[in-house]
Scaffold this active site. Structure first.
Site, PDB file in Angstrom:
ATOM      1  N   GLY A  20     -30.140  -2.098 -11.642  1.00 53.04           N
ATOM      2  CA  GLY A  20     -30.213  -3.557 -11.708  1.00 53.04           C
ATOM      3  C   GLY A  20     -30.940  -4.199 -10.541  1.00 53.04           C
ATOM      4  O   GLY A  20     -30.908  -5.415 -10.372  1.00 53.04           O
TER       5      GLY A  20
ATOM      6  N   GLU B  62     -20.717   1.199 -12.323  1.00 52.62           N
ATOM      7  CA  GLU B  62     -20.009  -0.096 -12.322  1.00 52.62           C
ATOM      8  C   GLU B  62     -18.526   0.107 -12.597  1.00 52.62           C
ATOM      9  O   GLU B  62     -17.688  -0.637 -12.092  1.00 52.62           O
ATOM     10  CB  GLU B  62     -20.669  -1.044 -13.342  1.00 52.62           C
ATOM     11  CG  GLU B  62     -22.001  -1.548 -12.807  1.00 52.62           C
ATOM     12  CD  GLU B  62     -23.042  -1.838 -13.867  1.00 52.62           C
ATOM     13  OE1 GLU B  62     -22.691  -1.984 -15.046  1.00 52.62           O
ATOM     14  OE2 GLU B  62     -24.238  -1.912 -13.495  1.00 52.62           O
TER      15      GLU B  62
ATOM     16  N   HIS C 159     -19.769   5.401 -15.501  1.00 53.57           N
ATOM     17  CA  HIS C 159     -20.846   4.541 -15.012  1.00 53.57           C
ATOM     18  C   HIS C 159     -20.478   3.999 -13.623  1.00 53.57           C
ATOM     19  O   HIS C 159     -19.314   3.711 -13.358  1.00 53.57           O
ATOM     20  CB  HIS C 159     -21.090   3.388 -15.998  1.00 53.57           C
ATOM     21  CG  HIS C 159     -22.339   2.633 -15.661  1.00 53.57           C
ATOM     22  ND1 HIS C 159     -22.367   1.668 -14.688  1.00 53.57           N
ATOM     23  CD2 HIS C 159     -23.603   2.742 -16.130  1.00 53.57           C
ATOM     24  CE1 HIS C 159     -23.605   1.205 -14.584  1.00 53.57           C
ATOM     25  NE2 HIS C 159     -24.380   1.847 -15.439  1.00 53.57           N
TER      26      HIS C 159
ATOM     27  N   SER D   3     -33.242   0.798 -13.175  1.00 50.94           N
ATOM     28  CA  SER D   3     -34.480   0.000 -13.231  1.00 50.94           C
ATOM     29  C   SER D   3     -35.613   0.678 -13.997  1.00 50.94           C
ATOM     30  O   SER D   3     -36.781   0.584 -13.614  1.00 50.94           O
ATOM     31  CB  SER D   3     -34.931  -0.394 -11.825  1.00 50.94           C
ATOM     32  OG  SER D   3     -33.944  -1.191 -11.195  1.00 50.94           O
TER      33      SER D   3
ATOM     34  N   ASN E 246     -27.923   0.811 -22.432  1.00 43.06           N
ATOM     35  CA  ASN E 246     -26.587   0.388 -22.031  1.00 43.06           C
ATOM     36  C   ASN E 246     -26.610  -1.137 -21.941  1.00 43.06           C
ATOM     37  O   ASN E 246     -27.168  -1.689 -20.999  1.00 43.06           O
ATOM     38  CB  ASN E 246     -26.253   1.031 -20.672  1.00 43.06           C
ATOM     39  CG  ASN E 246     -24.947   0.531 -20.095  1.00 43.06           C
ATOM     40  OD1 ASN E 246     -24.177  -0.161 -20.770  1.00 43.06           O
ATOM     41  ND2 ASN E 246     -24.686   0.875 -18.841  1.00 43.06           N
ATOM     42  N   TRP E 247     -26.032  -1.759 -22.939  1.00 41.13           N
ATOM     43  CA  TRP E 247     -26.100  -3.229 -23.004  1.00 41.13           C
ATOM     44  C   TRP E 247     -25.097  -3.897 -22.062  1.00 41.13           C
ATOM     45  O   TRP E 247     -25.096  -5.119 -21.916  1.00 41.13           O
ATOM     46  CB  TRP E 247     -25.886  -3.706 -24.452  1.00 41.13           C
ATOM     47  CG  TRP E 247     -26.977  -3.291 -25.405  1.00 41.13           C
ATOM     48  CD1 TRP E 247     -28.102  -2.559 -25.091  1.00 41.13           C
ATOM     49  CD2 TRP E 247     -27.069  -3.564 -26.807  1.00 41.13           C
ATOM     50  NE1 TRP E 247     -28.867  -2.369 -26.214  1.00 41.13           N
ATOM     51  CE2 TRP E 247     -28.255  -2.974 -27.292  1.00 41.13           C
ATOM     52  CE3 TRP E 247     -26.249  -4.239 -27.715  1.00 41.13           C
ATOM     53  CZ2 TRP E 247     -28.655  -3.046 -28.628  1.00 41.13           C
ATOM     54  CZ3 TRP E 247     -26.625  -4.317 -29.050  1.00 41.13           C
ATOM     55  CH2 TRP E 247     -27.824  -3.734 -29.497  1.00 41.13           C
ATOM     56  N   LYS E 248     -24.222  -3.121 -21.469  1.00 41.69           N
ATOM     57  CA  LYS E 248     -23.217  -3.642 -20.528  1.00 41.69           C
ATOM     58  C   LYS E 248     -22.464  -4.829 -21.155  1.00 41.69           C
ATOM     59  O   LYS E 248     -22.284  -4.860 -22.363  1.00 41.69           O
ATOM     60  CB  LYS E 248     -23.879  -3.996 -19.188  1.00 41.69           C
ATOM     61  CG  LYS E 248     -24.703  -2.821 -18.641  1.00 41.69           C
ATOM     62  CD  LYS E 248     -25.130  -2.989 -17.208  1.00 41.69           C
ATOM     63  CE  LYS E 248     -25.907  -1.757 -16.775  1.00 41.69           C
ATOM     64  NZ  LYS E 248     -26.302  -1.800 -15.367  1.00 41.69           N
TER      65      LYS E 248
ATOM     66  N   GLU F 243     -27.956   8.272 -12.030  1.00 43.48           N
ATOM     67  CA  GLU F 243     -28.263   6.867 -11.765  1.00 43.48           C
ATOM     68  C   GLU F 243     -27.963   6.535 -10.306  1.00 43.48           C
ATOM     69  O   GLU F 243     -26.807   6.230  -9.961  1.00 43.48           O
ATOM     70  CB  GLU F 243     -27.415   5.966 -12.660  1.00 43.48           C
ATOM     71  CG  GLU F 243     -27.612   6.216 -14.140  1.00 43.48           C
ATOM     72  CD  GLU F 243     -27.211   5.005 -14.960  1.00 43.48           C
ATOM     73  OE1 GLU F 243     -28.064   4.475 -15.666  1.00 43.48           O
ATOM     74  OE2 GLU F 243     -26.044   4.573 -14.866  1.00 43.48           O
TER      75      GLU F 243
ATOM     76  N   GLY G  60     -30.584  -0.088 -18.650  1.00 41.15           N
ATOM     77  CA  GLY G  60     -29.715  -1.260 -18.654  1.00 41.15           C
ATOM     78  C   GLY G  60     -30.491  -2.507 -19.030  1.00 41.15           C
ATOM     79  O   GLY G  60     -30.750  -2.782 -20.213  1.00 41.15           O
ATOM     80  N   GLY G  61     -30.914  -3.258 -18.031  1.00 40.30           N
ATOM     81  CA  GLY G  61     -31.565  -4.558 -18.244  1.00 40.30           C
ATOM     82  C   GLY G  61     -32.664  -4.547 -19.299  1.00 40.30           C
ATOM     83  O   GLY G  61     -32.695  -5.413 -20.180  1.00 40.30           O
TER      84      GLY G  61
HETATM   85  P1  PGA Z   1     -30.690  -0.980 -15.120  1.00 39.44           P
HETATM   86  O1  PGA Z   1     -29.253  -0.301 -15.408  1.00 39.44           O
HETATM   87  O2  PGA Z   1     -31.683  -0.334 -16.054  1.00 39.44           O
HETATM   88  O3  PGA Z   1     -30.492  -2.435 -15.386  1.00 39.44           O
HETATM   89  O4  PGA Z   1     -31.017  -0.688 -13.690  1.00 39.44           O
HETATM   90  C1  PGA Z   1     -29.139   1.066 -15.705  1.00 39.44           C
HETATM   91  C2  PGA Z   1     -27.693   1.405 -15.934  1.00 39.44           C
HETATM   92  O5  PGA Z   1     -26.825   0.855 -15.248  1.00 39.44           O
HETATM   93  O6  PGA Z   1     -27.352   2.223 -16.814  1.00 39.44           O
END
Ligand code: PGA
Length: 254
Positions: free
Chosen positions: A175, A99, A97, A215, A11-13, A169, A236-237
């Site tokens: 994050g 967010e 998600h 994470s 997930n490149w956000k 998640e 994500g990251g």
């Molecule tokens: P993260 O994000 O790996 O940066 O914790 C995961 C996500 O939000 O899908």
């Protein structure tokens, strides 16, 4: 050991321009060429979908969107529909998600509408859910994920369940660098599979993949993925660096 084929999605956000996205996709394609032990997808921003789909055409890496709206077309300024995502080459769409829930007013009900809309146009939704730190501390984790599941799956019938992935998640792990322990994640994954069994029967529940997200890094991926009900990861990251994402993918068992 999990019985399902692992599925790793990035997930490149809201990161990377179109050209940066294309570059990352090309790197991943080169690094993961021939890898067949897991399903792989990347989810760039809407504006980079076409370029990334183009860069990955004919490869083993699929493309997904980070959201969609539930109407097919019309006067909905700023929104993107499922059929548009299909036309640009998407196979997957992330819905719900945390967010989106936290910053953009997403509710269990709208997550359910998006999931149903994704399925209606042939996409494979990745339905995200998970508790906040406060909810975990209060001992409400199971109640929260049960409620989120009821909302997200309200419009999903038995004929479509085979195309759904869940991403568990925990919000406190996203994050933050603090991942859930494999045991903490497994406990919730097992609970979710139990709910799926009640609603869709054992065969469908056993086949559905439940990713862990929060994470995930090359250093912790193998331990998480070795749990019986963890069938992949939503990253994500670490998905923004080709080396790290490829290392996570490679930690999937053969
Ligand atoms: P993260 O994000 O790996 O940066 O914790 C995961 C996500 O939000 O899908």
């Amino acid at each position: 050991m999990a019985k399902r084929r692992q599925f790793i999605a990035g997930n490149w956000k809201m990161n990377k321009t179109v050209s940066e996205s294309r570059e990352l996709a090309e790197k991943l394609r080169a690094m993961l060429d021939g890898f067949d032990a897991a399903d792989i997808a990347v989810c760039p921003t809407f504006v980079a979908l076409a370029a990334v789909a183009d860069a990955l055409r004919g490869s083993r890496i699929a493309v997904g969107a980070q959201n969609l709206y539930w109407k097919e077309s019309g006067a909905f300024t700023g929104e993107i529909s499922g059929p548009m995502l299909v036309a640009v080459g998407c196979r997957y769409a992330i819905v719900g998600h945390s967010e989106r829930r936290q910053y953009f007013g997403e509710t269990d009900e709208t997550v359910g509408r998006r999931a149903a809309a994704a399925l209606a146009c042939g996409l494979h939704p990745i339905v995200c859910l998970g508790e906040t730190l406060d909810e975990r501390r209060k001992g409400a984790t199971f109640d929260v994920v049960r409620r989120q599941m009821q909302g997200a799956f309200s419009g999903i019938g038995p004929e479509a369940i085979g195309r759904v992935t869940i991403a568990y998640e925990p919000v406190w792990a996203i994050g933050t660098g603090v991942n859930a322990t494999p045991e903490q994640a497994q406990e919730v994954h097992g609970f979710l599979r139990g709910l799926l069994t009640e609603k869709y029967g054992a065969a469908a529940a056993e086949a559905l993949r439940i990713q862990y997200g929060g994470s995930v890094k090359p250093e912790n991926a193998r331990d998480l993925l070795s749990q019986p009900d963890i069938d992949g990861a939503l990253v994500g990251g670490a998905s923004l660096k080709a080396e790290d994402f490829a290392a996570i993918v490679r930690s999937c068992r053969l």
